[in-house]
Design a protein around this motif. Structure first.
Motif, PDB file in Angstrom:
ATOM      1  N   ASP A   1       0.810  -0.942  -0.229  1.00 53.84           N
ATOM      2  CA  ASP A   1      -0.038   0.169  -0.362  1.00 53.84           C
ATOM      3  C   ASP A   1       0.740   1.237  -0.333  1.00 53.84           C
ATOM      4  O   ASP A   1       2.061   1.155   0.843  1.00 53.84           O
TER       5      ASP A   1
ATOM      6  N   THR B   1      -1.879   4.864  -3.667  1.00 54.68           N
ATOM      7  CA  THR B   1      -2.569   3.813  -4.522  1.00 54.68           C
ATOM      8  C   THR B   1      -2.910   2.304  -3.763  1.00 54.68           C
ATOM      9  O   THR B   1      -1.671   2.288  -3.343  1.00 54.68           O
ATOM     10  N   PRO B   2      -4.029   1.972  -3.466  1.00 56.32           N
ATOM     11  CA  PRO B   2      -4.019   0.930  -2.373  1.00 56.32           C
ATOM     12  C   PRO B   2      -3.354  -0.348  -2.841  1.00 56.32           C
ATOM     13  O   PRO B   2      -2.730  -0.173  -4.326  1.00 56.32           O
TER      14      PRO B   2
ATOM     15  N   PRO C   1      -6.939  -6.390  -4.420  1.00 47.99           N
ATOM     16  CA  PRO C   1      -6.755  -5.715  -3.533  1.00 47.99           C
ATOM     17  C   PRO C   1      -6.273  -6.548  -2.621  1.00 47.99           C
ATOM     18  O   PRO C   1      -6.613  -7.362  -2.130  1.00 47.99           O
TER      19      PRO C   1
ATOM     20  N   SER D   1      -5.734  -5.758  -0.160  1.00 45.24           N
ATOM     21  CA  SER D   1      -7.003  -6.127   1.351  1.00 45.24           C
ATOM     22  C   SER D   1      -7.508  -6.798   1.152  1.00 45.24           C
ATOM     23  O   SER D   1      -8.643  -7.176   2.654  1.00 45.24           O
TER      24      SER D   1
END
Length: 237
Positions: free
Chosen positions: A188, A191-192, A211, A213
């Motif tokens: 991260d 931007t993610p 992603p 995450s």
């Protein structure tokens, strides 16, 4: 015969009463108009309104391997056809794994409000042309560039950092056995972070992107990739 008889009747009536032909003439026009309307209704084409005729799946051949892809999941219009292709790029809503709806168009005034968290898993299918298999790369190439220390496994998922200055600098490698998962993820920053996970199916490689995450629920992600592979190609042999 009906039109001819009507004409004869009009002629006789006209000789007796010049205004008497109006009623039969109006009746004849009404009959003719009704007939034309009926014929037009029966012959009017209806195929344009039948959207259900669109195929639910498109059979495509990539690396001599058959995949069945939903047309609405194809991200590039030029790839939205059946037959041999070198590559196809797809996206699916997560976690439903349904083909997404058509994208909405936003104006310059509303584009900031339109930015939403990524809720899609992206899949690219491409012919591998006998390049190094993804699982071989994980076993033999990645370990050369990993830091010596490994972070303790969290919920069965092991994280290994790539060395700075290596071809995979600023990335981490995540590994799990049950269910099987390997993913190379950027960290991260502005931007993610995004993850990339690959697998080989006969003559093609499937590249999944999602992603970073989502790794908080990595079992769901691993299951999604297995399900998508089966939906697109079929169960493992």
């Amino acid at each position: 015969m009906t039109i001819f008889s009507t004409a004869q009747h009009i002629a006789r009536t006209t000789r007796r009463d010049p205004r008497g032909h109006m009623i039969p003439l109006m009746l004849g026009c009404a009959v003719a108009s009704g007939a034309i309307t009926l014929v037009a209704y029966l012959l009017w084409p209806t195929w344009e309104a039948d959207v259900s005729s669109a195929p639910a799946r498109l059979p495509v051949s990539i690396g001599a391997t058959i995949f069945n892809v939903p047309p609405t999941a194809v991200r590039m219009k030029i790839q939205r056809h059946s037959g041999p292709q070198e590559r196809v790029d797809l996206s699916f809503s997560f976690p439903s794994l349904e083909a997404p709806e058509a994208p909405k168009h936003f104006s310059a005034d509303t584009v900031e409000d339109a930015i939403q968290p990524i809720d899609r898993i992206f899949v690219s299918i491409s012919a591998h042309h006998d390049s190094l298999a993804p699982d071989t790369r994980v076993r033999t190439i990645y370990p050369r560039y990993l830091e010596q220390a490994a972070a303790p496994a969290q919920d069965g998922l092991t994280e290994r950092a790539f060395r700075d200055g290596s071809p995979y600098g600023n990335e981490d490698l995540f590994l799990a056995d049950a269910p099987g998962l390997n993913a190379r993820c950027t960290r991260d920053a502005a931007t993610p972070g995004m993850c990339l996970s690959e697998r080989r199916v006969e003559g093609a490689d499937l590249m999944f992107r999602f992603p970073r995450s989502w790794l908080a629920h990595w079992r769901d992600v691993a299951d999604a990739m297995d399900r998508l592979t089966q939906q697109l190609h079929g169960p493992k042999g």
